[in-house]
Design a protein around this motif. Structure first.
Motif, PDB file in Angstrom:
ATOM      1  N   GLY A 140       0.817  -1.209   0.000  1.00  0.00           N
ATOM      2  CA  GLY A 140       0.000   0.000   0.000  1.00  0.00           C
ATOM      3  C   GLY A 140       0.851   1.259   0.000  1.00  0.00           C
ATOM      4  O   GLY A 140       0.553   2.220  -0.723  1.00  0.00           O
ATOM      5  N   THR A 141       1.900   1.266   0.793  1.00  0.00           N
ATOM      6  CA  THR A 141       2.805   2.419   0.830  1.00  0.00           C
ATOM      7  C   THR A 141       3.496   2.610  -0.508  1.00  0.00           C
ATOM      8  O   THR A 141       3.575   3.736  -1.034  1.00  0.00           O
ATOM      9  CB  THR A 141       3.861   2.233   1.938  1.00  0.00           C
ATOM     10  N   ILE A 142       3.993   1.512  -1.076  1.00  0.00           N
ATOM     11  CA  ILE A 142       4.724   1.612  -2.352  1.00  0.00           C
ATOM     12  C   ILE A 142       3.811   2.099  -3.465  1.00  0.00           C
ATOM     13  O   ILE A 142       4.199   2.935  -4.294  1.00  0.00           O
ATOM     14  CB  ILE A 142       5.361   0.257  -2.728  1.00  0.00           C
ATOM     15  N   GLN A 143       2.603   1.594  -3.499  1.00  0.00           N
ATOM     16  CA  GLN A 143       1.661   2.028  -4.532  1.00  0.00           C
ATOM     17  C   GLN A 143       1.381   3.524  -4.418  1.00  0.00           C
ATOM     18  O   GLN A 143       1.298   4.230  -5.426  1.00  0.00           O
ATOM     19  CB  GLN A 143       0.359   1.226  -4.428  1.00  0.00           C
ATOM     20  N   GLY A 144       1.242   4.019  -3.174  1.00  0.00           N
ATOM     21  CA  GLY A 144       1.017   5.444  -2.980  1.00  0.00           C
ATOM     22  C   GLY A 144       2.196   6.279  -3.435  1.00  0.00           C
ATOM     23  O   GLY A 144       2.035   7.303  -4.104  1.00  0.00           O
ATOM     24  N   VAL A 145       3.404   5.835  -3.101  1.00  0.00           N
ATOM     25  CA  VAL A 145       4.619   6.557  -3.498  1.00  0.00           C
ATOM     26  C   VAL A 145       4.776   6.539  -5.018  1.00  0.00           C
ATOM     27  O   VAL A 145       5.088   7.562  -5.646  1.00  0.00           O
ATOM     28  CB  VAL A 145       5.851   5.945  -2.813  1.00  0.00           C
ATOM     29  N   ALA A 146       4.562   5.372  -5.618  1.00  0.00           N
ATOM     30  CA  ALA A 146       4.699   5.255  -7.073  1.00  0.00           C
ATOM     31  C   ALA A 146       3.694   6.152  -7.788  1.00  0.00           C
ATOM     32  O   ALA A 146       4.029   6.812  -8.794  1.00  0.00           O
ATOM     33  CB  ALA A 146       4.527   3.800  -7.495  1.00  0.00           C
ATOM     34  N   ALA A 147       2.469   6.202  -7.268  1.00  0.00           N
ATOM     35  CA  ALA A 147       1.441   7.052  -7.880  1.00  0.00           C
ATOM     36  C   ALA A 147       1.817   8.525  -7.750  1.00  0.00           C
ATOM     37  O   ALA A 147       1.678   9.299  -8.707  1.00  0.00           O
ATOM     38  CB  ALA A 147       0.092   6.787  -7.221  1.00  0.00           C
ATOM     39  N   LEU A 148       2.293   8.917  -6.581  1.00  0.00           N
ATOM     40  CA  LEU A 148       2.708  10.305  -6.384  1.00  0.00           C
ATOM     41  C   LEU A 148       3.797  10.688  -7.383  1.00  0.00           C
ATOM     42  O   LEU A 148       3.703  11.720  -8.067  1.00  0.00           O
ATOM     43  CB  LEU A 148       3.215  10.495  -4.955  1.00  0.00           C
ATOM     44  N   GLU A 149       4.816   9.856  -7.474  1.00  0.00           N
ATOM     45  CA  GLU A 149       5.939  10.194  -8.355  1.00  0.00           C
ATOM     46  C   GLU A 149       5.519  10.193  -9.824  1.00  0.00           C
ATOM     47  O   GLU A 149       5.992  11.018 -10.612  1.00  0.00           O
ATOM     48  CB  GLU A 149       7.094   9.235  -8.096  1.00  0.00           C
ATOM     49  N   GLU A 150       4.625   9.294 -10.190  1.00  0.00           N
ATOM     50  CA  GLU A 150       4.142   9.262 -11.576  1.00  0.00           C
ATOM     51  C   GLU A 150       3.332  10.516 -11.900  1.00  0.00           C
ATOM     52  O   GLU A 150       3.476  11.104 -12.983  1.00  0.00           O
ATOM     53  CB  GLU A 150       3.286   8.013 -11.791  1.00  0.00           C
ATOM     54  N   GLU A 151       2.474  10.935 -10.962  1.00  0.00           N
ATOM     55  CA  GLU A 151       1.670  12.138 -11.199  1.00  0.00           C
ATOM     56  C   GLU A 151       2.563  13.373 -11.295  1.00  0.00           C
ATOM     57  O   GLU A 151       2.398  14.197 -12.201  1.00  0.00           O
ATOM     58  CB  GLU A 151       0.644  12.314 -10.072  1.00  0.00           C
ATOM     59  N   VAL A 152       3.494  13.524 -10.370  1.00  0.00           N
ATOM     60  CA  VAL A 152       4.377  14.694 -10.382  1.00  0.00           C
ATOM     61  C   VAL A 152       5.206  14.735 -11.663  1.00  0.00           C
ATOM     62  O   VAL A 152       5.506  15.813 -12.196  1.00  0.00           O
ATOM     63  CB  VAL A 152       5.283  14.700  -9.134  1.00  0.00           C
ATOM     64  N   SER A 153       5.528  13.581 -12.193  1.00  0.00           N
ATOM     65  CA  SER A 153       6.326  13.507 -13.417  1.00  0.00           C
ATOM     66  C   SER A 153       5.573  14.004 -14.646  1.00  0.00           C
ATOM     67  O   SER A 153       6.176  14.164 -15.716  1.00  0.00           O
ATOM     68  CB  SER A 153       6.825  12.072 -13.634  1.00  0.00           C
ATOM     69  N   ARG A 154       4.280  14.273 -14.512  1.00  0.00           N
ATOM     70  CA  ARG A 154       3.545  14.896 -15.619  1.00  0.00           C
ATOM     71  C   ARG A 154       3.870  16.379 -15.751  1.00  0.00           C
ATOM     72  O   ARG A 154       3.566  17.000 -16.782  1.00  0.00           O
ATOM     73  CB  ARG A 154       2.035  14.732 -15.412  1.00  0.00           C
ATOM     74  N   MET A 155       4.463  16.957 -14.714  1.00  0.00           N
ATOM     75  CA  MET A 155       4.850  18.362 -14.783  1.00  0.00           C
ATOM     76  C   MET A 155       6.037  18.529 -15.739  1.00  0.00           C
ATOM     77  O   MET A 155       6.866  17.626 -15.865  1.00  0.00           O
ATOM     78  CB  MET A 155       5.238  18.864 -13.395  1.00  0.00           C
ATOM     79  N   PRO A 156       6.160  19.686 -16.392  1.00  0.00           N
ATOM     80  CA  PRO A 156       7.315  19.896 -17.274  1.00  0.00           C
ATOM     81  C   PRO A 156       8.655  19.821 -16.540  1.00  0.00           C
ATOM     82  O   PRO A 156       9.651  19.365 -17.102  1.00  0.00           O
ATOM     83  CB  PRO A 156       7.072  21.307 -17.839  1.00  0.00           C
ATOM     84  N   GLU A 157       8.679  20.279 -15.263  1.00  0.00           N
ATOM     85  CA  GLU A 157       9.927  20.298 -14.488  1.00  0.00           C
ATOM     86  C   GLU A 157       9.671  19.708 -13.093  1.00  0.00           C
ATOM     87  O   GLU A 157       9.580  20.431 -12.103  1.00  0.00           O
ATOM     88  CB  GLU A 157      10.466  21.718 -14.369  1.00  0.00           C
ATOM     89  N   PRO A 158       9.604  18.378 -12.989  1.00  0.00           N
ATOM     90  CA  PRO A 158       9.343  17.757 -11.692  1.00  0.00           C
ATOM     91  C   PRO A 158      10.629  17.495 -10.913  1.00  0.00           C
ATOM     92  O   PRO A 158      11.613  16.989 -11.452  1.00  0.00           O
ATOM     93  CB  PRO A 158       8.690  16.429 -12.088  1.00  0.00           C
ATOM     94  N   VAL A 159      10.623  17.842  -9.633  1.00  0.00           N
ATOM     95  CA  VAL A 159      11.719  17.491  -8.730  1.00  0.00           C
ATOM     96  C   VAL A 159      11.107  16.697  -7.575  1.00  0.00           C
ATOM     97  O   VAL A 159      10.257  17.212  -6.842  1.00  0.00           O
ATOM     98  CB  VAL A 159      12.462  18.718  -8.191  1.00  0.00           C
ATOM     99  N   ILE A 160      11.525  15.459  -7.436  1.00  0.00           N
ATOM    100  CA  ILE A 160      10.983  14.565  -6.412  1.00  0.00           C
ATOM    101  C   ILE A 160      12.044  14.362  -5.343  1.00  0.00           C
ATOM    102  O   ILE A 160      13.134  13.862  -5.627  1.00  0.00           O
ATOM    103  CB  ILE A 160      10.554  13.232  -7.035  1.00  0.00           C
ATOM    104  N   LEU A 161      11.720  14.774  -4.131  1.00  0.00           N
ATOM    105  CA  LEU A 161      12.646  14.657  -3.000  1.00  0.00           C
ATOM    106  C   LEU A 161      12.282  13.419  -2.203  1.00  0.00           C
ATOM    107  O   LEU A 161      11.225  13.363  -1.569  1.00  0.00           O
ATOM    108  CB  LEU A 161      12.568  15.903  -2.120  1.00  0.00           C
ATOM    109  N   ARG A 162      13.154  12.420  -2.233  1.00  0.00           N
ATOM    110  CA  ARG A 162      12.934  11.199  -1.457  1.00  0.00           C
ATOM    111  C   ARG A 162      13.598  11.377  -0.091  1.00  0.00           C
ATOM    112  O   ARG A 162      14.783  11.165   0.080  1.00  0.00           O
ATOM    113  CB  ARG A 162      13.489   9.981  -2.207  1.00  0.00           C
TER     114      ARG A 162
END
Length: 284
Positions: A140-162
Motif C-alpha cells: 500500500g505504501t509503495i503504490q502510494g509513493v509510485a502514484a505520487l511520483e508518476e503524477e508529479v512527473s507529468r509536470m514539465p519540471e518535476p523534482v521529487i525529494l525522497r
C-alpha cells in the motif's frame, strides 16, 4: 518566484516558508485547516484554505495564485492514518498536478520517501527501482509513493525529494510524541534493518534549494545510514528510557539510502550530517 506551498503549516512547511520569504520569494501557503491561517500569515506567506480532495476549490486557488512553482508537502500522518496518507499521495497529488498544469505552472517539488526501494544489500541510490512487488502491507505504501511520483512527473519540471525518516520539531521523534512514548514503554526492539534519517530543518532547506535543481529524483538523507541496533540505544539514552531489547531481523526494504547526488552534484549540505548530533540537539 511566486510559489504555492501545499502543506504550509506542516513540520516541513513551517520551516520552509520563512526560508522562501527570506530568499525574496512571494509565497502562497495552503492549509486545509482554518485554524492554521494565522500561523501561515505569521510565517510571511499569504494563507489560503483549500482541501486537496476538492478539485474545484483547489483549482480556483492555484489559478488565482498563478505560481511559478508548486511545492507539495502534503501528508496526513498526525494520527498515524496511513490509508489517508496514501489517498493524499494518489488522489491529492493528481488534483494538485492537474491544477498546476491548468495554471501554466512548469515546476513542482514534491515530498516522497527514501525507504520505498526494492530490497538490496546496501544503501540505495536514486537509480534503484521502487519495490513494486512488495507484499502487503508494504504494498500500500509503495503504490502510494509510485502514484505520487508518476503524477508529479507529468509536470514539465518535476523534482521529487525522497526524504529519509523525519525527526526534529513536529515529528514523532519529539520528546512527548509517538516514537518517544513507545521507546519509553519498551515497545520498539532494536533490529538489523537500516534506516536513513533527515532532520526537518535539512529537509526544508533541500526543498528551498530544489527551486534551482533540474528535473529528477533526489535522496535527501543524512550521511549515516544505520540499523536500529545503532541508533535506537542512543535515542533511548537521550530520552532517559530503558535500553531496547534486541530482536534479530529486519523489515523488507530496510536498506537505507545514499545522499551522494544531493551532496556532490546539487550542493546540499546537511546541518545535521548524522542522526547522532541531530538527536542530541533535538532532545536537549
Amino acid at each position: 518566484m511566486r510559489i504555492f506551498v501545499a502543506g504550509a503549516a506542516g513540520a516541513i512547511g513551517r520551516l520552509m516558508v520563512p526560508a522562501l520569504v527570506r530568499a525574496g520569494h512571494d509565497v502562497v501557503g495552503m492549509t486545509r485547516s482554518p485554524g492554521h491561517v494565522d500561523t501561515i500569515r505569521q510565517l510571511g506567506a499569504q494563507p489560503v484554505v483549500a482541501d486537496v480532495f476538492d478539485r474545484e476549490q483547489l483549482e480556483t486557488e492555484v489559478l488565482k495564485a498563478r505560481p511559478d512553482c508548486v511545492i507539495h508537502q502534503l501528508t496526513s500522518l498526525g494520527n498515524r492514518d496511513f490509508a489517508a496518507n496514501s489517498r493524499i499521495r494518489i488522489e491529492g497529488t493528481r488534483n494538485l498536478v492537474d491544477a498546476a498544469l491548468k495554471a501554466g505552472t512548469r515546476k513542482m517539488i514534491a515530498q516522497s520517501i527514501a525507504w520505498a526501494y526494492e530490497p538490496g544489500p546496501s544503501p540505495a541510490t536514486e537509480e534503484v527501482p521502487l519495490d513494486l512487488d512488495a507484499p502487503l502491507p508494504r504494498q500500500g505504501t509503495i503504490q502510494g509513493v509510485a502514484a505520487l511520483e508518476e503524477e508529479v512527473s507529468r509536470m514539465p519540471e518535476p523534482v521529487i525529494l525522497r526524504y529519509g525518516k523525519f525527526y526534529g520539531p513536529g515529528t514523532w521523534f519529539e520528546q512527548n510524541e509517538w516514537m518517544a512514548e513507545q521507546v519509553r514503554l519498551g515497545q520498539i526492539p532494536a533490529q538489523d534493518g537500516i534506516t536513513s534519517f533527515v532532520h526537518v530543518e535539512d529537509a526544508a532547506r533541500a526543498a528551498v534549494l530544489a527551486l534551482d535543481w533540474p528535473p529528477g529524483t533526489v535522496n535527501i538523507v543524512d550521511d549515516e545510514p544505520a540499523s536500529s541496533r545503532e541508533w535506537l540505544p542512543v535515542y533511548a539514552d537521550l530520552l532517559g528510557a530503558p535500553a531496547p531489547t534486541y530482536e534479530p531481523g529486519s523489515a523488507r526494504g530496510e536498506r537505507g539510502a545514499l545522499n551522494t547526488k544531493a551532496r556532490l552534484h546539487y550542493g546540499w549540505q546537511p546541518i545535521y550530517p548524522s542522526w547522532r548530533s541531530g538527536f542530541a540537539e533535538s532532545l536537549k
